[in-house]
Design an enzyme around this catalytic site. Structure first.
Site, PDB file in Angstrom:
ATOM      1  N   HIS A   1       0.820  -1.215   0.000  1.00  0.00           N
ATOM      2  CA  HIS A   1       0.000   0.000   0.000  1.00  0.00           C
ATOM      3  C   HIS A   1       0.854   1.265   0.000  1.00  0.00           C
ATOM      4  O   HIS A   1       0.359   2.343  -0.325  1.00  0.00           O
ATOM      5  CB  HIS A   1      -0.988  -0.010   1.169  1.00  0.00           C
ATOM      6  CG  HIS A   1      -0.405   0.352   2.497  1.00  0.00           C
ATOM      7  ND1 HIS A   1      -0.061  -0.581   3.437  1.00  0.00           N
ATOM      8  CD2 HIS A   1      -0.101   1.556   3.053  1.00  0.00           C
ATOM      9  CE1 HIS A   1       0.408   0.023   4.508  1.00  0.00           C
ATOM     10  NE2 HIS A   1       0.410   1.324   4.303  1.00  0.00           N
ATOM     11  N   ASP A  45       0.250  -7.458   1.542  1.00  0.00           N
ATOM     12  CA  ASP A  45       0.675  -6.081   1.781  1.00  0.00           C
ATOM     13  C   ASP A  45       2.197  -5.966   1.806  1.00  0.00           C
ATOM     14  O   ASP A  45       2.761  -5.206   2.587  1.00  0.00           O
ATOM     15  CB  ASP A  45       0.085  -5.507   3.071  1.00  0.00           C
ATOM     16  CG  ASP A  45       0.147  -3.968   3.093  1.00  0.00           C
ATOM     17  OD1 ASP A  45       0.282  -3.366   2.005  1.00  0.00           O
ATOM     18  OD2 ASP A  45       0.088  -3.376   4.181  1.00  0.00           O
ATOM     19  N   SER A  76       4.693   3.022   7.932  1.00  0.00           N
ATOM     20  CA  SER A  76       4.322   1.829   7.172  1.00  0.00           C
ATOM     21  C   SER A  76       5.454   1.480   6.217  1.00  0.00           C
ATOM     22  O   SER A  76       5.977   2.332   5.496  1.00  0.00           O
ATOM     23  CB  SER A  76       3.041   2.066   6.377  1.00  0.00           C
ATOM     24  OG  SER A  76       1.910   1.945   7.194  1.00  0.00           O
TER      25      SER A  76
END
Length: 306
Positions: free
Chosen positions: A49, A79, A158
């Site tokens: 992402h 992911d 992230s």
């Protein structure tokens, strides 16, 4: 006797010193995040992402080194994404094994968010075996064995590293689930296979069986009979799927697949990669007091399956 806080601080600072140079700030035209150098020839690991649908972007390291990168491959259903720097990179971080983690263990989250010179937070493993839904088109998959930690994850963290006290990367930080809760995709045998496929092919080919399952403990008599304590109860069989054609039913207890015991979702999911596509997969289930053997033939997950 040393102050426990000094020992704690020493561990966190040593992990930070080891990993901060190896975690990059990642920017694309669609957003930003972090990434971890994990090979000596410039491959970095991040979240799918974080890169989104971008094909390239820029990386910047804490020592001022910067350059462009290309997206090698991405896998929204785990992911995870692999990118490759077109310029020099620091020495790689060492990948660990999340299967060795225990609840209460110290972990350190290292990121490089928002163009800052690194970000470090520390906490403990507050939960293991969590599941995180991931989607690619209409296909939905649970990322199994997600690591839950109370180490605060700042915006842009992230794709950064979750490390143990030895500075081994045991997870890739992926989401903030709520106040004081962070999640990380584990580094284990399954995700290492995914990373290898992304480097080799740029994508992950998955097999589709068509089962929705839930872990279930076995009754004592069945434990003694099979030698295993858990199985997977079939909650739903997708109509017209390989599982449906093989005759599997809701309520079945899946004991083995590919002649290996299955007791959790990951043990079945780790079979659902390219090697299983189009090949007979023997499955043993417990149904109405009897062991039933069926043969299913998984097909390739195309993105249209639920």
């Amino acid at each position: 006797m040393a102050d426990p806080l000094d020992a704690y601080s020493s561990v966190v600072s040593s992990v930070a010193a080891e990993l901060l140079p190896k975690v990059a700030s990642v920017r694309t035209d669609r957003g930003s995040g972090s990434a971890v150098v994990f090979t000596a020839d410039g491959f970095l690991l991040t979240n799918a992402h974080v890169v989104g649908s971008a094909r390239s972007g820029s990386v910047a390291f804490a020592d001022g080194m910067s350059g462009e990168f290309l997206v090698v491959g991405r896998d929204p259903l785990s992911d995870l994404a692999v990118i490759r720097s077109l310029g020099p990179t620091p020495l790689p971080a060492e990948l660990g094994d999340s299967d060795e983690l225990v609840v209460g263990q110290l972990v350190v989250a290292v990121g490089n968010p928002l163009g800052l010179v690194g970000s470090v937070t520390a906490g403990v493993v507050s939960g293991l075996g969590r599941s995180l839904p991931a989607r690619s088109g209409s296909a939905v998959r649970l990322i199994e064995d997600v690591i839950q930690t109370d180490a605060a994850l700042n915006p842009g963290n992230s794709g950064g590293a979750l490390a143990d006290a030895r500075a081994h990367v045991v997870g890739i930080n992926t989401a903030v689930a709520g106040v004081g809760v962070g999640l990380a995709v584990p580094i284990n045998t399954t995700t290492r296979s995914i990373i290898g496929a992304l480097i080799k092919d740029g994508r992950v080919r998955r097999a589709f069986l068509g089962l929705v399952t839930s872990p279930a403990p076995l009754a004592e008599a069945l434990r003694l009979r099979t030698g295993q304590s858990n199985a997977l109860r079939v909650v739903e069989v997708v109509p017209a799927s390989p599982a449906d054609r093989a005759g599997l039913r809701a309520g079945d207890l899946v004991l083995s697949a590919g002649r290996s015991p299955v007791g959790d979702a990951q043990s079945l999911q780790r079979l659902m990669f390219a090697d299983a596509i189009g090949r007979p997969l023997p499955i043993t289930v417990y149904r109405n007091g009897a062991l039933v053997d069926v043969i299913a033939e998984p097909v390739e997950l195309s993105g249209s399956e639920v």
